[in-house]
Design an enzyme around this catalytic site. Structure first.
Site, mmCIF file in Angstrom:
data_model
loop_
_atom_site.group_PDB
_atom_site.id
_atom_site.type_symbol
_atom_site.label_atom_id
_atom_site.label_comp_id
_atom_site.label_asym_id
_atom_site.label_seq_id
_atom_site.Cartn_x
_atom_site.Cartn_y
_atom_site.Cartn_z
ATOM 1 N N TYR A 277 0.836 -1.206 0.000
ATOM 2 C CA TYR A 277 0.000 0.000 0.000
ATOM 3 C C TYR A 277 0.866 1.250 0.000
ATOM 4 C CZ TYR A 277 0.776 0.885 5.044
ATOM 5 O OH TYR A 277 1.322 1.167 6.269
ATOM 6 N N CYS A 278 0.279 2.320 -0.547
ATOM 7 C CA CYS A 278 0.898 3.641 -0.533
ATOM 8 C C CYS A 278 -0.234 4.667 -0.521
ATOM 9 C CB CYS A 278 1.836 3.837 -1.720
ATOM 10 S SG CYS A 278 1.058 3.633 -3.332
ATOM 11 N N THR A 279 0.075 5.936 -0.693
ATOM 12 C CA THR A 279 -0.939 6.976 -0.528
ATOM 13 C C THR A 279 -2.029 6.923 -1.580
ATOM 14 O OG1 THR A 279 0.756 8.420 0.430
ATOM 15 C CG2 THR A 279 -1.310 9.459 -0.267
#
Length: 433
Positions: A277-279
Site C-alpha cells: 500500500y501507498c498513498t
C-alpha cells in the site's frame, strides 16, 4: 472562475461579468454564458437552455457529491490521479494541456507530469476549475476511466505554482522507470478493493505475524512509502519502512545484502503473499512491477491507495493521519470518510494511536504534523512536540540552533515557503517564537 453565493461561469473571449440575479443562458458559436447558483431556487428544463458537453459533465460530477461537501467547505479542492497509457508524443500532450488551461483561464496549481507511460497529477484549485480540467481530460478515450480522488483544501491552494511538464519517469526512482513494463497490467500487483483489503487485514491482524508460534507467516504487509509518512499514520501490522525517499527503496531487490529492515528478506517468492500500500497507488504499481521482475509471484495492492480506502472504509485497521505531499502535510481520516457512507462514519479508529514520538525527546506528540528544521541548510522533516520546538527554536537539534541561516519559527500548521525566499534574508534578525 470562483464560487460565491451567485456564480457566473464564462467561456469564450468575453471579459468576466458581475453576478446578477436573473437566471439565463446564452450560447453561440463563439461563447457561452451560464449562470449557476450554489443553492438553486429555480428549476427549468433543458428546452430553456442548452449546455455544452463539458458543462453538463461538470454539473453532473458536482451533483453526485454529498451535500455536506458543497458550499464554503468545498470551495478549494486537491485532486489526485494517475493513469498508465501509451502517449506517442508526451511533449505535444503537454502543450495541449497548457493551451486548454490558458484558454479556459483555470486557476490550477500543482504537479502534472506526462510521459510515454501516461500521466501523474496532483493539483489544487477552486472546485469548479479543478473539475473542469479533469472532465476535459476524461473526454479523451485514453483517460476516460481514470480514478479521480478529491479532498478539501480549506486554506485555498495547496501548491505554490503549476508545474505541467514532460518527464521521462512519472515517479522518481534510481535508474528511472521508463524501462519497466508498466503498460502491462499483468506485470503490476493485483488491485484489491478497499473492502477486500480491510477483510484481509482484519483476518491477518487477529494473529501476531511476528510470533514464532504463528503457523502461517506467508503474509507480508508492505508499506511502500517513506519512514516519515509511516510516523504519522499507517495500517496496523505494517513495519516502518527504513526509507527517506521512494527513489532509493530496495525492499526485495538487493540480493547481496539482506538486512533486518527489509521485510522481504528471506521470504519465499513463490509462496509469500505481499500486500502493498501507498498513498494513492502509483508507487505500488511501479514497485510491484520491479518485484515481479525479481520473481515475486503473489503481489496485491490497495486499489486507489490509502486515500481511497479511508473514503470507502473509514479508519478501520488504520492508525493516525495520512501524510500528503502538499502544504497540508497531514490529513486526519475524517477528511476522507466524512464523505463516505454512514457505515464508514460509524467505524471506530482501531489500534493504538500513541505510536507517534517526538524526534528530539522521544515523547508522544499531540499533533500528527511534520515540520522542517529552521536551519535552512538542514531542512530535515521531523515530528516535534511543542516544548522542543520552542526550546530549540524550531530546529531538529542543538547544533542547528547555531547555524548561520535560521528561518523564523512557524507556529501551528504553517509551512515554510520555498527555500529561495529565505536565501538572501537577514534570517538571524527575523527569528521569532
Amino acid at each position: 472562475m470562483r464560487w460565491c453565493s451567485e456564480v457566473i461561469s464564462v467561456s469564450g473571449s468575453h471579459p468576466p461579468l458581475a453576478p446578477v440575479f436573473t437566471v439565463a443562458c446564452f450560447s453561440n458559436s463563439r461563447s457561452s454564458v451560464v449562470l449557476q447558483f450554489q443553492r438553486p431556487f429555480i428549476k427549468f428544463n433543458e428546452s430553456f437552455c442548452s449546455f455544452s458537453l463539458r458543462q453538463r459533465k461538470l454539473l453532473a460530477v458536482q451533483a453526485q457529491l454529498p451535500s455536506s461537501s458543497r458550499g464554503d467547505y468545498f470551495d478549494f479542492v486537491v485532486i489526485n490521479f494517475y493513469h498508465f497509457v501509451f502517449i506517442k508524443d508526451p511533449r505535444a500532450e503537454v502543450v495541449k494541456h497548457l493551451s486548454f488551461l490558458h484558454l479556459e483561464d483555470l486557476d490550477i496549481k500543482g504537479r502534472v507530469y506526462l510521459s510515454q507511460q501516461g500521466i501523474n497529477a496532483q493539483y489544487s484549485g477552486p472546485s469548479k476549475d479543478a473539475l473542469a480540467y479533469v472532465n476535459w481530460l476524461k473526454e479523451d478515450n485514453r483517460f476516460s476511466d481514470i480514478m479521480v480522488q478529491m479532498s478539501p483544501s480549506e486554506k485555498g491552494h495547496s501548491f505554490p505554482t503549476l508545474k505541467l511538464r514532460y518527464k521521462p519517469s512519472l515517479v522518481q526512482f534510481d535508474g528511472g522507470i521508463s524501462h519497466l513494463q508498466l503498460l502491462d497490467p499483468s506485470m503490476r500487483a493485483i488491485p484489491l478493493a478497499p473492502s477486500e483489503w480491510r477483510g484481509r487485514l482484519a483476518a491477518i491482524n487477529k494473529n501476531d505475524l511476528t510470533s514464532k508460534d504463528y503457523p502461517n507467516r506467508n503474509y507480508v504487509l508492505l508499506d511502500v512509502r517513506n519512514g516519515y509518512e509511516w510516523d504519522i499514520g499507517h495500517f496496523c501490522g505494517a513495519q516502518r519502512p527504513n526509507v527517506d525517499c521512494f527513489r532509493s527503496t530496495s525492499f526485495g531487490l538487493t540480493k547481496e545484502q539482506i538486512t533486518a529492515s527489509d521485510p522481504l528478506s528471506n521470504v519465499d517468492k513463490e509462496k509469500a503473499i505481499i500486500l502493498m500500500y501507498c498513498t494513492g497507488g502509483i508507487r505500488c504499481d511501479v514497485y510491484s512491477t520491479m518485484l515481479r521482475q525479481q520473481g515475486f509471484r503473489n503481489l496485491y495492492t490497495l486499489k486507489g491507495g490509502v486515500s481511497h480506502y479511508l473514503k470507502s472504509e473509514g479508519p478501520a485497521e488504520w492508525v493516525g493521519n495520512l501524510f500528503v505531499f502538499d502544504s497540508r502535510l497531514s490529513l486526519p481520516p475524517p477528511v476522507y470518510y466524512a464523505w463516505a457512507t454512514a457505515e464508514a462514519e460509524a467505524t471506530p479508529v482501531s489500534g493504538d494511536d500513541r505510536f507517534a514520538k517526538c524526534y528530539i525527546c522521544n515523547m508522544q506528540v499531540s499533533e500528527l504534523r511534520h515540520r522542517n528544521c529552521a536551519n535552512l541548510d538542514c531542512n530535515l522533516l521531523f515530528l516535534c512536540c511543542r516544548e522542543c520546538a520552542k526550546d530549540l527554536s524550531g530546529c531538529c537539534c542543538a547544533t542547528c540552533t547555531t547555524a548561520p541561516r535560521l528561518r523564523p519559527v512557524l507556529n501551528g500548521d504553517q509551512r515554510y515557503k520555498k527555500w529561495h525566499i529565505y536565501r538572501d534574508m537577514d534570517l538571524q534578525g527575523k527569528m521569532k517564537i
